[in-house]
Write an enzyme that holds these catalytic residues in place. Structure first.
Site, PDB file in Angstrom:
ATOM      1  CG  ASP A 256      -0.353  -0.074   2.540  1.00  0.00           C
ATOM      2  OD1 ASP A 256       0.886  -0.221   2.620  1.00  0.00           O
ATOM      3  OD2 ASP A 256      -1.075   0.012   3.544  1.00  0.00           O
TER       4      ASP A 256
ATOM      5  CE1 TYR B 152       7.678   3.988   0.827  1.00  0.00           C
ATOM      6  CE2 TYR B 152       7.373   5.401  -1.090  1.00  0.00           C
ATOM      7  CZ  TYR B 152       8.064   4.393  -0.439  1.00  0.00           C
ATOM      8  OH  TYR B 152       9.135   3.799  -1.053  1.00  0.00           O
TER       9      TYR B 152
ATOM     10  CG  PHE C 185       8.802   0.139  -3.959  1.00  0.00           C
ATOM     11  CD1 PHE C 185       9.221  -0.204  -2.685  1.00  0.00           C
ATOM     12  CD2 PHE C 185       8.169  -0.830  -4.728  1.00  0.00           C
ATOM     13  CE1 PHE C 185       9.023  -1.484  -2.184  1.00  0.00           C
ATOM     14  CE2 PHE C 185       7.967  -2.113  -4.240  1.00  0.00           C
ATOM     15  CZ  PHE C 185       8.399  -2.447  -2.951  1.00  0.00           C
TER      16      PHE C 185
ATOM     17  CG  HIS D 271       9.261  -5.676   1.391  1.00  0.00           C
ATOM     18  ND1 HIS D 271       9.841  -4.482   1.768  1.00  0.00           N
ATOM     19  CD2 HIS D 271       8.118  -5.356   0.737  1.00  0.00           C
ATOM     20  CE1 HIS D 271       9.074  -3.483   1.357  1.00  0.00           C
ATOM     21  NE2 HIS D 271       8.028  -3.980   0.729  1.00  0.00           N
TER      22      HIS D 271
END
Length: 229
Positions: free
Chosen positions: A67, A69, A80, A192
């Protein structure tokens, strides 16, 4: 959200799900949350930024985030990515660290990934909004139906595509991609890039060079991963 808000190249594959009851309910939920004074990121008008910058026929690589920031000014519709004036978040710093080790590219001075999106890298979060300061707050509200439809639409094409699935949330989409696959696709999985997990196999995964090698083998052309200064 109106159907007209969907970028044209995506409209035929996404408009039905956008007009479905769960997505209508999501629209009502977002309006009520904003009416109650809650800050929702990214701002309205930028939430479909990934689709707007990367037309469906142009997608060569898919990078899935979870989701947006949830800090002020960070989210702008690309997974990102942050705008130039915003400090680069830790996960993106690790992405740049791996890119430097894999491709020999210097680490960028900013985290604005718009040029990647314009070159065919779909930077798609699976949930497209979040409440300020509340990570994961809009999961299960309906966005997943919409973004799953986008993922499926890319996979169904005969065009070669690489999927970079980083972290358990993104990796859970591998089955959807394989089920829908209509072409020669490459799925690359890794932990991740968060500082909490990057050392478990993200750093050293060489996904950037492996993606480019596959695209070149398929005659699709490599991605230029450099960011403008």
């Amino acid at each position: 959200m109106a159907t007209a808000a969907i970028p044209e190249t995506w409209r035929s594959v996404l408009e039905n799900v956008l007009m479905s009851q769960p997505l209508r309910a999501l629209g009502g939920y977002l309006r009520s949350e904003e009416a109650a004074g809650k800050a929702i990121y990214p701002p309205a008008g930028t939430r479909l930024g990934a689709l707007a910058l990367t037309p469906l026929p142009a997608v060569k690589v898919v990078i899935l985030g979870q989701d947006p920031y949830h800090g002020p000014g960070q989210a702008h519709g690309l997974a990102f990515s942050v705008r130039r004036e915003i400090p680069t978040p830790p996960s993106l710093l690790n992405i740049f660290k791996e890119q430097e080790a894999d491709l020999g590219l210097p680490r960028p001075a900013h985290g604005h990934l718009e040029s990647w999106a314009q070159r065919g890298v779909l930077l798609l979060n699976t949930v497209l909004t979040v409440e300020a300061g509340q990570a994961g707050s809009h999961q299960g509200k309906g966005w997943e139906l919409f973004t799953d439809a986008a993922i499926r639409a890319v996979a169904e094409r005969p065009t070669p595509c690489v999927y970079l699935l980083w972290g358990s949330h993104a990796r859970a989409k591998a089955a959807l991609i394989r089920e829908a696959s209509g072409g020669p696709h490459l799925i690359l999985e890794a932990p991740h890039p968060s500082p909490l997990s990057a050392h478990r196999g993200f750093l050293g995964c060489r996904h950037f060079s492996r993606a480019n090698a596959f695209l070149e083998e398929q005659g699709a052309g490599a991605i230029d991963w450099r960011l403008p200064a």
